[in-house]
Design a protein around this motif. Structure first.
Motif, short mmCIF file in Angstrom:
data_model
loop_
_atom_site.label_atom_id
_atom_site.label_comp_id
_atom_site.label_asym_id
_atom_site.label_seq_id
_atom_site.Cartn_x
_atom_site.Cartn_y
_atom_site.Cartn_z
N LEU A 10 6.73 4.61 -4.09
CA LEU A 10 6.63 5.74 -3.16
C LEU A 10 5.20 6.22 -3.12
N THR A 38 8.96 6.07 8.73
CA THR A 38 9.97 6.96 8.17
C THR A 38 9.51 7.44 6.80
N VAL A 40 10.63 10.00 3.08
CA VAL A 40 11.67 10.49 2.18
C VAL A 40 11.32 11.91 1.79
N LYS A 41 12.31 12.80 1.81
CA LYS A 41 12.10 14.17 1.33
C LYS A 41 12.73 14.30 -0.05
N TYR A 48 6.50 8.39 1.17
CA TYR A 48 6.67 7.24 2.05
C TYR A 48 6.90 6.00 1.20
N ARG A 49 7.90 5.19 1.57
CA ARG A 49 8.11 3.92 0.88
C ARG A 49 7.03 2.96 1.33
#
Length: 64
Positions: A10, A38, A40-41, A48-49
């Motif tokens: 991440l 996209t 992630v929260k 971010y991946r």
């Protein structure tokens, strides 16, 4: 450009902006506009991946 990474890694917005050669403000605008890679929260944190960011960037290529 950063090398390809482990898919579970991440990135922070700063690391993502560095990879994409843009600013963290641009990433923030993209999130609000539902554009860009996209994310992630995790509570209040945005991540971010790495594999998603790299795939998204490759998908932005335009043929001449």
């Amino acid at each position: 450009m950063m090398p390809m990474t482990n898919s579970s890694e991440l990135w922070t917005p700063a690391e993502t902006a560095d990879y994409l050669k843009t600013s963290t403000n641009t990433l923030q605008n993209w999130r609000c506009l539902k554009q860009g890679p996209t994310f992630v929260k995790l509570g209040k944190m945005v991540r971010y991946r790495a594999d998603v960011v790299q795939a998204w960037a490759l998908g932005c290529e335009v043929a001449a």
